[in-house]
Design a protein around this motif. Structure first.
Motif, PDB file in Angstrom:
ATOM      1  N   SER A  51      42.167  80.430  81.182  1.00 41.47           N
ATOM      2  CA  SER A  51      42.679  79.994  79.878  1.00 41.47           C
ATOM      3  C   SER A  51      44.201  79.905  79.833  1.00 41.47           C
ATOM      4  O   SER A  51      44.741  78.997  79.208  1.00 41.47           O
ATOM      5  N   HIS A  52      44.920  80.820  80.483  1.00 45.42           N
ATOM      6  CA  HIS A  52      46.387  80.768  80.442  1.00 45.42           C
ATOM      7  C   HIS A  52      46.913  79.496  81.103  1.00 45.42           C
ATOM      8  O   HIS A  52      47.859  78.882  80.634  1.00 45.42           O
ATOM      9  N   GLN A  53      46.290  79.071  82.166  1.00 43.39           N
ATOM     10  CA  GLN A  53      46.681  77.834  82.849  1.00 43.39           C
ATOM     11  C   GLN A  53      46.103  76.620  82.114  1.00 43.39           C
ATOM     12  O   GLN A  53      46.748  75.583  82.000  1.00 43.39           O
ATOM     13  N   GLY A  54      44.899  76.774  81.597  1.00 43.94           N
ATOM     14  CA  GLY A  54      44.227  75.678  80.912  1.00 43.94           C
ATOM     15  C   GLY A  54      44.952  75.205  79.669  1.00 43.94           C
ATOM     16  O   GLY A  54      45.006  74.009  79.388  1.00 43.94           O
ATOM     17  N   ARG A  55      45.525  76.128  78.917  1.00 48.59           N
ATOM     18  CA  ARG A  55      46.240  75.741  77.690  1.00 48.59           C
ATOM     19  C   ARG A  55      47.424  74.831  78.001  1.00 48.59           C
ATOM     20  O   ARG A  55      47.648  73.844  77.302  1.00 48.59           O
ATOM     21  N   GLU A  56      48.175  75.165  79.042  1.00 46.54           N
ATOM     22  CA  GLU A  56      49.315  74.329  79.423  1.00 46.54           C
ATOM     23  C   GLU A  56      48.863  72.939  79.864  1.00 46.54           C
ATOM     24  O   GLU A  56      49.433  71.929  79.468  1.00 46.54           O
ATOM     25  N   VAL A  57      47.821  72.908  80.684  1.00 44.43           N
ATOM     26  CA  VAL A  57      47.321  71.634  81.200  1.00 44.43           C
ATOM     27  C   VAL A  57      46.723  70.806  80.073  1.00 44.43           C
ATOM     28  O   VAL A  57      46.992  69.609  79.955  1.00 44.43           O
ATOM     29  N   LEU A  58      45.916  71.428  79.216  1.00 47.21           N
ATOM     30  CA  LEU A  58      45.303  70.707  78.098  1.00 47.21           C
ATOM     31  C   LEU A  58      46.372  70.140  77.168  1.00 47.21           C
ATOM     32  O   LEU A  58      46.289  68.972  76.759  1.00 47.21           O
TER      33      LEU A  58
END
Length: 108
Positions: A51-58
């Motif tokens: 989730s920490h990486q996903g939020r930036e990518v999303l």
């Protein structure tokens, strides 16, 4: 071939390595024409993406117009979102991912 696509630093590629990995996992879990409704946490869980990486990518993919997120209000509380790949997602990348998915599925 898949590793080259996912790790390439070619400036002609419109996505960062993290964005390609996110889109690759999207294609495997949801499909190119697929969509999902829920929280961002549900999306990341479905994709098995941190989730920490996903939020930036999303956030990056939404800002650049490659993913559409439409708010869906269901009574009280925070709205969830309806996520789908936009028509702005480059056809060449979508086609490449589709070929990779086809190859992986045929070799299982």
């Amino acid at each position: 071939m898949m590793l080259d696509l996912l790790t390439s630093d070619d400036p002609a590629m419109p996505f960062s390595a993290e964005e390609r990995w996110f889109l690759w996992k999207w294609c495997l879990a949801i499909g190119l024409d697929g969509q999902i409704t829920g929280s961002a946490a549900k999306l990341f869980n479905e994709l098995k993406f941190p989730s920490h990486q996903g939020r930036e990518v999303l956030t990056s993919l939404k800002r650049r117009g490659f993913i559409e997120a439409t708010a869906v209000i269901k009574g009280r509380g925070r709205p969830c979102h309806h996520y789908q790949l936009s028509e702005n997602c480059p056809i060449a990348v979508s086609h490449t991912f589709a070929l990779i998915i086809s190859y992986v599925n045929s070799n299982q």
